[in-house]
Write a protein that holds these residues in place. Structure first.
Motif, PDB file in Angstrom:
ATOM      1  N   PRO A  34       0.518  22.384 -14.964  1.00  0.00           N
ATOM      2  CA  PRO A  34      -0.205  21.323 -15.676  1.00  0.00           C
ATOM      3  C   PRO A  34      -0.369  20.088 -14.796  1.00  0.00           C
ATOM      4  O   PRO A  34       0.319  19.917 -13.793  1.00  0.00           O
ATOM      5  N   THR A  35      -1.268  19.224 -15.201  1.00  0.00           N
ATOM      6  CA  THR A  35      -1.551  18.013 -14.434  1.00  0.00           C
ATOM      7  C   THR A  35      -0.313  17.119 -14.403  1.00  0.00           C
ATOM      8  O   THR A  35       0.257  16.804 -15.426  1.00  0.00           O
ATOM      9  N   GLN A  36       0.078  16.726 -13.197  1.00  0.00           N
ATOM     10  CA  GLN A  36       1.202  15.814 -13.005  1.00  0.00           C
ATOM     11  C   GLN A  36       0.691  14.382 -13.166  1.00  0.00           C
ATOM     12  O   GLN A  36      -0.477  14.117 -12.934  1.00  0.00           O
ATOM     13  N   PRO A  37       1.559  13.448 -13.535  1.00  0.00           N
ATOM     14  CA  PRO A  37       1.117  12.048 -13.576  1.00  0.00           C
ATOM     15  C   PRO A  37       0.676  11.584 -12.184  1.00  0.00           C
ATOM     16  O   PRO A  37       1.215  12.031 -11.171  1.00  0.00           O
ATOM     17  N   TYR A  38      -0.298  10.712 -12.151  1.00  0.00           N
ATOM     18  CA  TYR A  38      -0.839  10.211 -10.884  1.00  0.00           C
ATOM     19  C   TYR A  38       0.227   9.413 -10.155  1.00  0.00           C
ATOM     20  O   TYR A  38       0.848   8.515 -10.725  1.00  0.00           O
ATOM     21  N   ASN A  39       0.472   9.745  -8.897  1.00  0.00           N
ATOM     22  CA  ASN A  39       1.510   9.107  -8.100  1.00  0.00           C
ATOM     23  C   ASN A  39       0.920   7.896  -7.377  1.00  0.00           C
ATOM     24  O   ASN A  39       0.607   7.946  -6.191  1.00  0.00           O
ATOM     25  N   THR A  40       0.782   6.803  -8.081  1.00  0.00           N
ATOM     26  CA  THR A  40       0.143   5.607  -7.542  1.00  0.00           C
ATOM     27  C   THR A  40       0.906   5.039  -6.359  1.00  0.00           C
ATOM     28  O   THR A  40       0.302   4.648  -5.356  1.00  0.00           O
ATOM     29  N   ALA A  41       2.224   5.006  -6.452  1.00  0.00           N
ATOM     30  CA  ALA A  41       3.036   4.392  -5.387  1.00  0.00           C
ATOM     31  C   ALA A  41       2.871   5.143  -4.074  1.00  0.00           C
ATOM     32  O   ALA A  41       2.677   4.524  -3.008  1.00  0.00           O
ATOM     33  N   LEU A  42       2.925   6.469  -4.128  1.00  0.00           N
ATOM     34  CA  LEU A  42       2.806   7.257  -2.897  1.00  0.00           C
ATOM     35  C   LEU A  42       1.408   7.163  -2.302  1.00  0.00           C
ATOM     36  O   LEU A  42       1.244   7.019  -1.087  1.00  0.00           O
ATOM     37  N   VAL A  43       0.383   7.211  -3.145  1.00  0.00           N
ATOM     38  CA  VAL A  43      -0.987   7.098  -2.651  1.00  0.00           C
ATOM     39  C   VAL A  43      -1.214   5.726  -2.024  1.00  0.00           C
ATOM     40  O   VAL A  43      -1.803   5.603  -0.944  1.00  0.00           O
ATOM     41  N   ARG A  44      -0.720   4.679  -2.664  1.00  0.00           N
ATOM     42  CA  ARG A  44      -0.873   3.324  -2.128  1.00  0.00           C
ATOM     43  C   ARG A  44      -0.134   3.181  -0.789  1.00  0.00           C
ATOM     44  O   ARG A  44      -0.632   2.549   0.142  1.00  0.00           O
ATOM     45  N   GLU A  45       1.062   3.775  -0.701  1.00  0.00           N
ATOM     46  CA  GLU A  45       1.828   3.710   0.541  1.00  0.00           C
ATOM     47  C   GLU A  45       1.073   4.381   1.688  1.00  0.00           C
ATOM     48  O   GLU A  45       0.994   3.839   2.799  1.00  0.00           O
ATOM     49  N   ILE A  46       0.489   5.532   1.421  1.00  0.00           N
ATOM     50  CA  ILE A  46      -0.253   6.245   2.469  1.00  0.00           C
ATOM     51  C   ILE A  46      -1.512   5.470   2.849  1.00  0.00           C
ATOM     52  O   ILE A  46      -1.858   5.373   4.028  1.00  0.00           O
ATOM     53  N   CYS A  47      -2.206   4.896   1.881  1.00  0.00           N
ATOM     54  CA  CYS A  47      -3.394   4.084   2.185  1.00  0.00           C
ATOM     55  C   CYS A  47      -3.029   2.873   3.039  1.00  0.00           C
ATOM     56  O   CYS A  47      -3.755   2.521   3.982  1.00  0.00           O
ATOM     57  N   ASN A  48      -1.900   2.227   2.734  1.00  0.00           N
ATOM     58  CA  ASN A  48      -1.452   1.090   3.549  1.00  0.00           C
ATOM     59  C   ASN A  48      -1.108   1.527   4.968  1.00  0.00           C
ATOM     60  O   ASN A  48      -1.418   0.824   5.937  1.00  0.00           O
ATOM     61  N   ASP A  49      -0.468   2.704   5.102  1.00  0.00           N
ATOM     62  CA  ASP A  49      -0.144   3.223   6.434  1.00  0.00           C
ATOM     63  C   ASP A  49      -1.415   3.514   7.230  1.00  0.00           C
ATOM     64  O   ASP A  49      -1.482   3.245   8.430  1.00  0.00           O
ATOM     65  N   ILE A  50      -2.422   4.045   6.562  1.00  0.00           N
ATOM     66  CA  ILE A  50      -3.693   4.326   7.245  1.00  0.00           C
ATOM     67  C   ILE A  50      -4.337   3.023   7.710  1.00  0.00           C
ATOM     68  O   ILE A  50      -4.862   2.928   8.825  1.00  0.00           O
ATOM     69  N   GLY A  51      -4.287   1.987   6.865  1.00  0.00           N
ATOM     70  CA  GLY A  51      -4.830   0.687   7.263  1.00  0.00           C
ATOM     71  C   GLY A  51      -4.099   0.100   8.458  1.00  0.00           C
ATOM     72  O   GLY A  51      -4.721  -0.476   9.365  1.00  0.00           O
ATOM     73  N   THR A  52      -2.772   0.258   8.497  1.00  0.00           N
ATOM     74  CA  THR A  52      -1.989  -0.218   9.631  1.00  0.00           C
ATOM     75  C   THR A  52      -2.363   0.535  10.894  1.00  0.00           C
ATOM     76  O   THR A  52      -2.525  -0.061  11.970  1.00  0.00           O
ATOM     77  N   LEU A  53      -2.517   1.850  10.770  1.00  0.00           N
ATOM     78  CA  LEU A  53      -2.895   2.652  11.940  1.00  0.00           C
ATOM     79  C   LEU A  53      -4.285   2.281  12.450  1.00  0.00           C
ATOM     80  O   LEU A  53      -4.531   2.300  13.648  1.00  0.00           O
ATOM     81  N   LYS A  54      -5.193   1.950  11.530  1.00  0.00           N
ATOM     82  CA  LYS A  54      -6.536   1.542  11.958  1.00  0.00           C
ATOM     83  C   LYS A  54      -6.482   0.280  12.796  1.00  0.00           C
ATOM     84  O   LYS A  54      -7.208   0.145  13.777  1.00  0.00           O
ATOM     85  N   SER A  55      -5.636  -0.650  12.400  1.00  0.00           N
ATOM     86  CA  SER A  55      -5.541  -1.895  13.175  1.00  0.00           C
ATOM     87  C   SER A  55      -4.896  -1.648  14.537  1.00  0.00           C
ATOM     88  O   SER A  55      -5.251  -2.288  15.516  1.00  0.00           O
ATOM     89  N   ILE A  56      -3.972  -0.686  14.614  1.00  0.00           N
ATOM     90  CA  ILE A  56      -3.345  -0.364  15.903  1.00  0.00           C
ATOM     91  C   ILE A  56      -4.341   0.338  16.806  1.00  0.00           C
ATOM     92  O   ILE A  56      -4.413   0.069  18.004  1.00  0.00           O
ATOM     93  N   ALA A  57      -5.120   1.259  16.238  1.00  0.00           N
ATOM     94  CA  ALA A  57      -6.036   2.080  17.030  1.00  0.00           C
ATOM     95  C   ALA A  57      -7.386   1.420  17.227  1.00  0.00           C
ATOM     96  O   ALA A  57      -8.355   2.087  17.580  1.00  0.00           O
TER      97      ALA A  57
END
Length: 196
Positions: A18-41
């Motif tokens: 069945p559908t699990q509750p949306y994991n907002t914290a984990l998705v937000r953490e990964i999006c923030n990490d991607i933004g940090t990597l974009k600024s590094i690269a």
């Protein structure tokens, strides 16, 4: 981004069960990490080779290029994990519309705000589409007809009607006609098909 595997595992669980509750914290953490990597690269951080004078400058430029290449690969992996997580959820929301037509409260609690917005927009779009093609009956078989002619029963007498193939005389009773001629008359409730 060590938590990418957690997100992918959660997506696999959602596909099977069945559908699990949306994991907002984990998705937000990964999006923030991607933004940090974009600024590094950022390619503006890498100096041009014609402005380099010493061996140290060449080494630092090579290191920056390597870091840029490495971070862009990690960034791509993060985006791929986010797609893996969101695609089955969007498919499930779309399937709920076609199966039930509306969101139940227990399903709605497990969805994020963008997913609920997607459901409402998708239902509006599908409703407009179905209203535009309201003459199409989705319950009819999609198999091609076996015969060119069909047997019909005339429900309402209409006298002589011109069709693409010629003139039809509609009087109450049974008649055999080309399937192409009878389809529009069936939708207008003049005829009823006896064989499909």
């Amino acid at each position: 981004m060590p938590r990418l595997n957690d997100l992918v595992r959660e997506a696999k669980r959602a596909v099977r069960g069945p559908t699990q509750p949306y994991n907002t914290a984990l998705v937000r953490e990964i999006c923030n990490d991607i933004g940090t990597l974009k600024s590094i690269a950022n390619p503006n951080n890498i100096p041009k080779s014609n402005g380099l004078k010493t061996q140290n400058d060449l080494n630092s430029a090579a290191e920056l290029q390597f870091i840029s290449l490495l971070t862009s690969g990690i960034e791509t992996r993060g985006k791929r994990a986010l797609r893996i997580y969101h695609y089955p959820r969007v498919r499930r929301v779309r399937d709920v519309f076609w199966e039930k037509g509306l969101l139940k409260k227990e399903v709605e609690k497990k969805l994020s705000a963008p997913e609920i917005n997607f459901f409402s927009e998708y239902s509006k779009l599908a409703g407009d589409y179905l209203n535009f093609y309201e003459s199409i009956n989705g319950k009819w078989s999609l198999d091609p007809p076996k015969d060119l002619f069909t047997t019909t029963r005339v429900v309402r007498s209409a006298g002589d009607i011109m069709t693409e193939e010629g003139q039809l005389h509609l009087t109450t009773g049974y008649m055999v006609a080309m399937r192409l001629e009878t389809e529009a008359l069936v939708f207008d409730n003049y005829l009823k098909l006896l064989d499909r």
